[in-house]
Design an enzyme around this catalytic site. Sequence first.
Site, short mmCIF file in Angstrom:
data_model
loop_
_atom_site.label_atom_id
_atom_site.label_comp_id
_atom_site.label_asym_id
_atom_site.label_seq_id
_atom_site.Cartn_x
_atom_site.Cartn_y
_atom_site.Cartn_z
N ARG A 169 0.82 -1.09 -0.07
CA ARG A 169 -0.16 -0.04 -0.02
C ARG A 169 0.81 1.29 0.13
NH1 ARG A 169 -2.26 -3.51 -1.13
NH2 ARG A 169 -4.31 -4.51 -0.14
N SER A 218 -11.04 -0.95 3.23
CA SER A 218 -10.16 -1.17 4.31
C SER A 218 -9.87 0.07 5.00
CB SER A 218 -9.03 -2.07 4.28
OG SER A 218 -9.17 -3.37 3.71
N GLU A 312 -5.24 3.16 6.16
CA GLU A 312 -5.17 2.97 4.59
C GLU A 312 -5.93 4.06 4.02
OE1 GLU A 312 -5.33 -1.03 3.50
OE2 GLU A 312 -6.10 -0.37 1.51
C1 LIG Z 1 -16.02 -1.74 -1.58
C2 LIG Z 1 -14.59 -1.44 -1.76
C3 LIG Z 1 -13.45 -2.49 -1.71
C4 LIG Z 1 -12.25 -2.21 -1.75
N1 LIG Z 1 -11.32 -3.12 -1.91
C5 LIG Z 1 -9.95 -2.88 -2.16
C6 LIG Z 1 -9.10 -3.88 -2.36
O1 LIG Z 1 -9.61 -5.12 -2.32
N2 LIG Z 1 -7.73 -3.60 -2.47
C7 LIG Z 1 -7.35 -2.36 -2.35
O2 LIG Z 1 -6.16 -2.16 -2.36
N3 LIG Z 1 -8.27 -1.24 -2.06
C8 LIG Z 1 -9.48 -1.33 -1.92
N4 LIG Z 1 -10.47 -0.70 -1.96
C9 LIG Z 1 -10.33 1.05 -1.84
C10 LIG Z 1 -10.05 1.75 -3.08
O3 LIG Z 1 -10.91 1.35 -3.97
C11 LIG Z 1 -8.63 1.52 -3.68
O4 LIG Z 1 -7.54 2.16 -2.91
C12 LIG Z 1 -8.56 2.46 -5.08
O5 LIG Z 1 -7.33 2.00 -5.77
C13 LIG Z 1 -8.76 3.78 -4.82
O6 LIG Z 1 -8.59 4.60 -6.20
P1 LIG Z 1 -9.50 5.73 -6.33
O7 LIG Z 1 -9.25 6.32 -7.95
O8 LIG Z 1 -10.75 5.71 -5.89
O9 LIG Z 1 -8.48 6.98 -5.44
P2 LIG Z 1 -9.22 8.06 -4.57
O10 LIG Z 1 -9.97 7.56 -3.54
O11 LIG Z 1 -9.75 9.02 -5.47
O12 LIG Z 1 -7.94 8.66 -3.99
C14 LIG Z 1 -7.13 8.02 -3.20
C15 LIG Z 1 -5.62 8.83 -3.03
O13 LIG Z 1 -5.00 8.66 -4.24
C16 LIG Z 1 -4.75 9.99 -4.96
N5 LIG Z 1 -4.64 9.67 -6.21
C17 LIG Z 1 -5.77 9.62 -7.12
N6 LIG Z 1 -5.29 9.64 -8.21
C18 LIG Z 1 -4.17 9.79 -8.51
C19 LIG Z 1 -3.18 9.98 -9.51
N7 LIG Z 1 -3.35 9.80 -10.79
N8 LIG Z 1 -1.93 10.03 -9.25
C20 LIG Z 1 -1.27 10.27 -7.77
N9 LIG Z 1 -2.34 10.33 -6.63
C21 LIG Z 1 -3.64 9.94 -7.13
C22 LIG Z 1 -5.59 10.90 -4.15
O14 LIG Z 1 -5.06 12.10 -4.08
C23 LIG Z 1 -5.85 10.16 -2.81
O15 LIG Z 1 -5.06 10.53 -2.05
C24 LIG Z 1 -11.85 -0.79 -2.09
C25 LIG Z 1 -12.79 0.26 -1.47
C26 LIG Z 1 -14.06 -0.14 -1.64
C27 LIG Z 1 -15.11 1.06 -1.38
#
Ligand SMILES: Cc1cc2nc3c(=O)[nH]c(=O)nc-3n(C[C@H](O)[C@H](O)[C@H](O)COP(=O)(O)OP(=O)(O)OC[C@H]3O[C@@H](n4cnc5c(N)ncnc54)[C@H](O)[C@@H]3O)c2cc1C
Length: 318
Positions: A169, A218, A312
């Site tokens: 992570r 998480s 996380e």
């Molecule tokens: C139901 C559910 C299940 C999930 N299961 C998992 C799992 O199994 N494994 C897991 O790892 N995660 C899981 N997640 C968490 C999440 O989906 C992941 O961490 C996902 O990759 C976040 O992506 P996002 O685009 O939504 O990021 P956001 O929530 O929009 O942003 C997260 C962070 O990333 C930064 N960010 C976004 N885009 C960029 C970019 N292009 N460059 C630099 N920084 C950036 C943002 O500024 C912020 O700090 C889950 C979430 C939910 C709701």
Amino acid sequence: MIINVMSIESKIQQNIPLAPLTTFKIGGAAKFFVEATVPEEITSAILWAQSNSEKWYIMGGGSNLLVADKGFNGLVIKNDCTLIEWQDAEAKVETGALLAKLVMEAVEKGLAGLEWAVGIPGTVGGAIRGNAGAYGSSIQHNIKTVSVLDPETNIVKDYTLDECKFAYRHSIFKEKKLLALSAIIKLQIGKTEEIRQTMVGHLAGRSETQPKEPNAGSVFKNFNFNELKELNPELAMEAEKDSVVRGSRISSGWIISRLGLKGKKIGGAMISYEHGNFIVNTGDATAEDVLVLMSLVKQKVRVESKLQLENEIEYLDY
Ligand SMILES: Cc1cc2nc3c(=O)[nH]c(=O)nc-3n(C[C@H](O)[C@H](O)[C@H](O)COP(=O)(O)OP(=O)(O)OC[C@H]3O[C@@H](n4cnc5c(N)ncnc54)[C@H](O)[C@@H]3O)c2cc1C
């Protein structure tokens, strides 16, 4: 790259609610907001913020994000750069593309390697920054290179896999506030039916163990098992007996559940009954409710299990 601050200005909106753009459905509005549909607009938006002395924040799918109740007093840049271009078993992907879309295109092409990612919401950029993972794999195993914007210098450079400094992570993007603009994802030729079957299994596992109410995945990182053995050998033995050790990590959900915290509620935020490491929004949760609940869980785990949980989810403060 041609940067045009003036052209982005016409796309900037004001006072845009962020809660609907997150999976948690919590938080206030952004003072300024822009949807960037090509990578150059991300650079222009940052320059606009810098030249107007405003803070900025990049947002992907909002699936790992808790937005403050007051919202964000600056410019939120929503990454809507979604182009995916395939060449054989490789894809050049803009980081605003949904991970789910990449996974589906890969399976349709009979390309293996992204099965672990099925069911994870959010964008490829969010996944790269947090090195999202599941089922013993993570995005680092699919990355060839990442095109990276350093917002301090406005220089775009390709990072090799080593330069991304991926760990559990973790990545260089998280460490240094660098932006991932696009990435080359490499997969292997596989058999569509086998890939589909693996994914069906993963999805079934998720629907059995994860809540349906709005959440952000998480809340805490899973705990390092070697550290646990040193800090609390009895708990480490119990974890082995309960088969909750996955690779080098033990489930924080298990640590939280065994303290009887499932169902614990502060305001509208509740520790999920399905998964001890998920906080759900039961309808009217505020960011404050979630923060208080997180701090209560951390304190209880610290006192009773001698462990310090690490967040996380990301908190976007005002
Ligand atoms: C139901 C559910 C299940 C999930 N299961 C998992 C799992 O199994 N494994 C897991 O790892 N995660 C899981 N997640 C968490 C999440 O989906 C992941 O961490 C996902 O990759 C976040 O992506 P996002 O685009 O939504 O990021 P956001 O929530 O929009 O942003 C997260 C962070 O990333 C930064 N960010 C976004 N885009 C960029 C970019 N292009 N460059 C630099 N920084 C950036 C943002 O500024 C912020 O700090 C889950 C979430 C939910 C709701």
